[in-house]
Design a protein around this motif. Structure first.
Motif, mmCIF file in Angstrom:
data_model
loop_
_atom_site.group_PDB
_atom_site.id
_atom_site.type_symbol
_atom_site.label_atom_id
_atom_site.label_comp_id
_atom_site.label_asym_id
_atom_site.label_seq_id
_atom_site.Cartn_x
_atom_site.Cartn_y
_atom_site.Cartn_z
ATOM 1 N N LEU A 75 41.553 26.912 26.566
ATOM 2 C CA LEU A 75 41.596 27.185 28.000
ATOM 3 C C LEU A 75 40.727 28.391 28.327
ATOM 4 O O LEU A 75 39.945 28.370 29.297
ATOM 5 N N GLN A 76 40.846 29.434 27.539
ATOM 6 C CA GLN A 76 40.034 30.629 27.766
ATOM 7 C C GLN A 76 38.554 30.321 27.602
ATOM 8 O O GLN A 76 37.714 30.792 28.382
ATOM 9 N N GLU A 77 38.223 29.497 26.609
ATOM 10 C CA GLU A 77 36.829 29.130 26.370
ATOM 11 C C GLU A 77 36.271 28.312 27.534
ATOM 12 O O GLU A 77 35.108 28.484 27.932
ATOM 13 N N GLU A 78 37.092 27.433 28.098
ATOM 14 C CA GLU A 78 36.666 26.640 29.255
ATOM 15 C C GLU A 78 36.334 27.544 30.434
ATOM 16 O O GLU A 78 35.339 27.334 31.128
ATOM 17 N N TYR A 79 37.175 28.554 30.654
ATOM 18 C CA TYR A 79 36.903 29.501 31.738
ATOM 19 C C TYR A 79 35.586 30.232 31.494
ATOM 20 O O TYR A 79 34.781 30.431 32.413
ATOM 21 N N LEU A 80 35.347 30.647 30.249
ATOM 22 C CA LEU A 80 34.125 31.383 29.940
ATOM 23 C C LEU A 80 32.888 30.515 30.126
ATOM 24 O O LEU A 80 31.867 30.967 30.666
ATOM 25 N N LYS A 81 32.983 29.265 29.704
ATOM 26 C CA LYS A 81 31.834 28.363 29.812
ATOM 27 C C LYS A 81 31.452 28.084 31.258
ATOM 28 O O LYS A 81 30.281 27.817 31.553
ATOM 29 N N THR A 82 32.416 28.124 32.145
ATOM 30 C CA THR A 82 32.151 27.839 33.560
ATOM 31 C C THR A 82 31.983 29.123 34.377
ATOM 32 O O THR A 82 31.948 29.069 35.610
ATOM 33 N N GLY A 83 31.873 30.251 33.693
ATOM 34 C CA GLY A 83 31.623 31.495 34.376
ATOM 35 C C GLY A 83 32.811 32.084 35.107
ATOM 36 O O GLY A 83 32.651 33.005 35.919
ATOM 37 N N ARG A 84 33.998 31.599 34.805
ATOM 38 C CA ARG A 84 35.206 32.117 35.476
ATOM 39 C C ARG A 84 35.773 33.259 34.630
ATOM 40 O O ARG A 84 36.806 33.158 33.989
ATOM 41 N N LEU A 85 35.068 34.378 34.695
ATOM 42 C CA LEU A 85 35.399 35.506 33.830
ATOM 43 C C LEU A 85 36.729 36.139 34.203
ATOM 44 O O LEU A 85 37.450 36.639 33.328
ATOM 45 N N THR A 86 37.062 36.125 35.485
ATOM 46 C CA THR A 86 38.345 36.690 35.918
ATOM 47 C C THR A 86 39.501 35.936 35.286
ATOM 48 O O THR A 86 40.441 36.523 34.747
ATOM 49 N N GLU A 87 39.430 34.602 35.337
ATOM 50 C CA GLU A 87 40.483 33.786 34.746
ATOM 51 C C GLU A 87 40.533 33.937 33.237
ATOM 52 O O GLU A 87 41.612 33.958 32.630
#
Length: 216
Positions: A75-87
């Motif tokens: 889940l954290q990796e998915e956020y990082l890949k899509t640029g959702r650094l806050t999440e």
């Protein structure tokens, strides 16, 4: 998800848990809904993979391994890949807090299901009697899907391994995961009372609005 982590998830679905996280991590009221959304995602990932193991050791010590599962890392990796650094950062903050709740629930579980209580924790690498080099064998004996790199970084990342010193003295209180650390100013500092009580400030039920965020 086994019984211990079901209790952990229940604790983390209370309004008090998020309010505590917001205070410690300096989030503001505008962050609350997004924080709850990320938490809900973490807890859903934990449903299939969160687990723990207790293996007896010597001198009334047992080896404990706990993990939130690979899904939380994903889940954290998915956020990082899509640029959702806050999440992605919220995942880090929330996962750490969930593990803190798990320590407290572990203490309660051992007290309720065995003849022992936890006296204190010993983390691998903290002293000569518990060298970090023992980590691979501890993880192997756990039977969980937890491994480590050559540099002793655990995978999944949101995992912990330690020894729990047990005693039959019912009046003994666990000295907590912060035993031996002098940083009492740390926002993650846990007192003896908090780790043995399960942090009763988390027991306040969700309001209607928070419950709707979780789909309850």
């Amino acid at each position: 998800m086994d019984g211990l982590f079901e209790t952990v998830a229940e604790k983390c679905r209370t309004a008090g848990f998020l309010e505590n996280v917001m205070t410690k991590a300096h989030y503001v009221s505008e962050d609350r809904e997004l924080l709850f959304d990320v938490l809900d995602g973490i807890l859903r990932k934990m449903e299939d993979e969160a687990a723990w193991s207790q293996k007896n050791s010597d001198n009334q010590q047992c080896e404990i391994v706990m993990t939130l599962g690979a899904g939380v890392d994903n889940l954290q990796e998915e956020y990082l890949k899509t640029g959702r650094l806050t999440e992605a950062y919220m995942v880090e903050v929330l996962a750490s807090e969930i593990l803190l709740v798990a320590y407290a629930m572990l203490n309660l579980w051992i007290k309720e299901h065995t003849e022992f209580v936890v006296a204190r924790y010993y983390f691998l690498g903290a002293d000569e009697k518990h060298p970090l080099e023992h980590l691979p064998s501890v993880l192997s004996r756990s039977g969980l899907l937890v491994t480590c790199t050559e540099g002793y970084c655990m995978l999944p990342k949101k995992s912990v391994a330690f020894y729990a010193q047990l005693t039959t003295d019912p009046n003994t209180l666990c000295e907590g995961i912060c035993m031996g650390c002098n940083r009492t100013d740390c926002p993650n500092h846990m007192t003896t009372a908090s780790i043995n009580s399960g942090n009763r400030t988390l027991d306040r039920p969700l309001t209607y609005g928070y419950a709707k965020i979780f789909g309850l």
